[in-house]
Design a protein around this motif. Structure first.
Motif, mmCIF file in Angstrom:
data_model
loop_
_atom_site.group_PDB
_atom_site.id
_atom_site.type_symbol
_atom_site.label_atom_id
_atom_site.label_comp_id
_atom_site.label_asym_id
_atom_site.label_seq_id
_atom_site.Cartn_x
_atom_site.Cartn_y
_atom_site.Cartn_z
ATOM 1 N N MET A 154 2.476 -5.235 -16.682
ATOM 2 C CA MET A 154 1.351 -5.539 -15.935
ATOM 3 C C MET A 154 0.095 -4.403 -16.171
ATOM 4 N N ALA A 155 -0.885 -4.793 -16.880
ATOM 5 C CA ALA A 155 -1.982 -3.891 -17.101
ATOM 6 C C ALA A 155 -2.853 -3.346 -15.880
ATOM 7 N N ARG A 156 -3.078 -2.054 -15.784
ATOM 8 C CA ARG A 156 -3.473 -1.649 -14.859
ATOM 9 C C ARG A 156 -5.212 -2.164 -14.654
ATOM 10 N N GLN A 157 -5.781 -2.395 -13.691
ATOM 11 C CA GLN A 157 -7.247 -2.996 -13.448
ATOM 12 C C GLN A 157 -8.196 -1.831 -13.360
ATOM 13 N N GLN A 158 -7.986 -0.851 -12.438
ATOM 14 C CA GLN A 158 -8.897 0.086 -11.682
ATOM 15 C C GLN A 158 -8.679 1.527 -12.066
ATOM 16 N N PHE A 159 -7.275 1.879 -11.712
ATOM 17 C CA PHE A 159 -6.908 3.284 -11.485
ATOM 18 C C PHE A 159 -5.764 3.839 -12.543
ATOM 19 N N ASP A 160 -5.874 5.077 -12.638
ATOM 20 C CA ASP A 160 -4.775 5.798 -13.492
ATOM 21 C C ASP A 160 -4.044 6.717 -12.584
ATOM 22 N N LEU A 161 -5.006 7.469 -11.654
ATOM 23 C CA LEU A 161 -4.275 8.223 -10.809
ATOM 24 C C LEU A 161 -4.365 8.010 -9.194
ATOM 25 N N ILE A 162 -3.213 7.917 -8.548
ATOM 26 C CA ILE A 162 -3.038 7.567 -7.205
ATOM 27 C C ILE A 162 -2.919 8.739 -6.459
ATOM 28 N N VAL A 163 -3.795 9.363 -5.482
ATOM 29 C CA VAL A 163 -3.411 10.420 -4.581
ATOM 30 C C VAL A 163 -3.009 9.940 -3.246
ATOM 31 N N PHE A 164 -2.058 10.502 -2.598
ATOM 32 C CA PHE A 164 -1.514 10.298 -1.370
ATOM 33 C C PHE A 164 -1.710 11.326 -0.531
ATOM 34 N N ASP A 165 -2.371 11.184 0.826
ATOM 35 C CA ASP A 165 -2.093 12.122 1.883
ATOM 36 C C ASP A 165 -0.694 12.033 2.234
ATOM 37 N N TRP A 166 -0.363 13.147 3.081
ATOM 38 C CA TRP A 166 1.085 13.323 3.359
ATOM 39 C C TRP A 166 1.525 12.961 4.504
ATOM 40 N N ASP A 167 1.105 13.505 5.701
ATOM 41 C CA ASP A 167 1.303 13.343 6.982
ATOM 42 C C ASP A 167 0.721 12.312 7.619
ATOM 43 N N GLY A 168 1.382 11.202 8.050
ATOM 44 C CA GLY A 168 0.777 10.113 8.644
ATOM 45 C C GLY A 168 0.424 8.839 7.817
ATOM 46 N N THR A 169 0.574 9.232 6.306
ATOM 47 C CA THR A 169 0.534 8.337 5.243
ATOM 48 C C THR A 169 1.952 8.190 4.517
ATOM 49 N N LEU A 170 2.489 9.055 4.251
ATOM 50 C CA LEU A 170 3.987 8.970 3.436
ATOM 51 C C LEU A 170 5.058 9.538 4.552
ATOM 52 N N MET A 171 4.552 10.317 5.422
ATOM 53 C CA MET A 171 5.623 10.999 6.450
ATOM 54 C C MET A 171 5.215 10.335 7.791
ATOM 55 N N ASP A 172 6.027 9.900 8.312
ATOM 56 C CA ASP A 172 5.845 9.352 9.899
ATOM 57 C C ASP A 172 5.993 10.756 10.741
ATOM 58 N N SER A 173 5.043 11.461 10.722
ATOM 59 C CA SER A 173 4.853 12.567 11.520
ATOM 60 C C SER A 173 3.802 13.040 12.556
ATOM 61 N N THR A 174 3.048 12.019 12.729
ATOM 62 C CA THR A 174 1.652 12.218 13.482
ATOM 63 C C THR A 174 2.204 12.481 14.869
ATOM 64 N N ALA A 175 3.029 11.959 15.593
ATOM 65 C CA ALA A 175 3.552 12.039 17.099
ATOM 66 C C ALA A 175 4.163 13.538 16.945
ATOM 67 N N HIS A 176 4.908 14.103 16.002
ATOM 68 C CA HIS A 176 5.525 15.175 16.146
ATOM 69 C C HIS A 176 4.368 16.280 16.048
ATOM 70 N N ILE A 177 3.325 16.139 14.885
ATOM 71 C CA ILE A 177 2.120 17.167 14.946
ATOM 72 C C ILE A 177 1.376 17.236 16.058
ATOM 73 N N THR A 178 1.221 16.081 16.822
ATOM 74 C CA THR A 178 0.241 16.180 17.939
ATOM 75 C C THR A 178 1.104 17.052 19.031
ATOM 76 N N ARG A 179 2.197 16.530 19.158
ATOM 77 C CA ARG A 179 2.881 17.331 20.252
ATOM 78 C C ARG A 179 3.104 18.665 20.005
ATOM 79 N N SER A 180 3.224 19.190 18.659
ATOM 80 C CA SER A 180 3.462 20.783 18.457
ATOM 81 C C SER A 180 2.052 21.331 18.641
#
Length: 219
Positions: free
Chosen positions: A1-27
């Motif tokens: 499948m040919a890419r349409q718009q992007f070559d590089l995809i950048v992710f945030d970590w906490d709350g995007t890939l890692m389920d850590s929002t509640a733990h960070i808040t409590r900390s």
């Protein structure tokens, strides 16, 4: 499948890939309690997720003397690293990254975590091999400054106009705007949907499967 718009995809970590929002808040709240400063509400504590630690704690504890920021940071790290707290990815994240790699995208992380913290998390969940580049808040300017995206694109030889930033906070989306990159929001992290949509992201994903579908169709 040919890419349409992007070559590089950048992710945030906490709350995007890692389920850590509640733990960070409590900390954050526990650290403030340790230093006998007003404890931020859940909303106030989660708002600062994604920023560099010093910036985050300064906003979460505005009455604290700046000389005491290192003490507050130490107490935050103590609570965040308590024994028995696991690094848990959102369901479907590993499969999403595998699909994007198979499709030939370059992948990166731009996070408010420290370098030590990100490396520890990547190692725990065995995701290091998926990413071509990473940037942490203790290495450069904190979000929403565009430096993380600017540095990653330079390092990887990519164009900001063909770079997509994915995150759960307005800090992520504003960083993308400031850098001239595209932004996609996820609604399952730290910031409310109305705040995210106010920054006009290309898409707001309710969950990882919805994000995966959008990327498959439009990225």
């Amino acid at each position: 499948m040919a890419r349409q718009q992007f070559d590089l995809i950048v992710f945030d970590w906490d709350g995007t890939l890692m389920d850590s929002t509640a733990h960070i808040t409590r900390s954050i709240q526990a650290a403030c309690r340790d230093l006998s400063v007003p404890v931020p509400t859940d909303e106030a504590a989660s708002y600062v997720i994604g920023l560099g630690l010093r910036d985050a704690l300064a906003i979460a504890a505005p009455s604290l003397d700046p000389h005491d920021y290192p003490r507050l940071a130490e107490r935050y790290r103590h609570h965040f690293l308590l024994t028995g707290v696991e690094t848990v990815l959102f369901e479907g994240v590993r499969e999403l990254l595998e699909e994007l790699r198979d499709r030939g995208y370059l992948l990166a992380v731009a996070t408010g975590k420290s370098r030590v913290g990100l490396n520890r998390a990547l190692d725990e969940v065995q995701l290091t091999r998926f990413f071509d580049g990473t940037r942490c808040a203790d290495e450069t300017f904190s979000k929403p400054h565009p430096a993380m995206l600017q540095e990653l694109t330079r390092e990887l030889g990519q164009d900001l106009g063909r770079t997509l930033m994915i995150g759960d906070t307005t800090h992520d989306l504003q960083m993308a705007i400031n850098a001239g990159a595209a932004g996609v929001a996820v609604a399952y992290g730290a910031h409310p949907v109305d705040a995210l949509t106010a920054l006009a992201p290309r898409f707001v994903a309710e969950n990882v499967p919805a994000l995966r579908h959008w990327l498959r169709e439009y990225a």
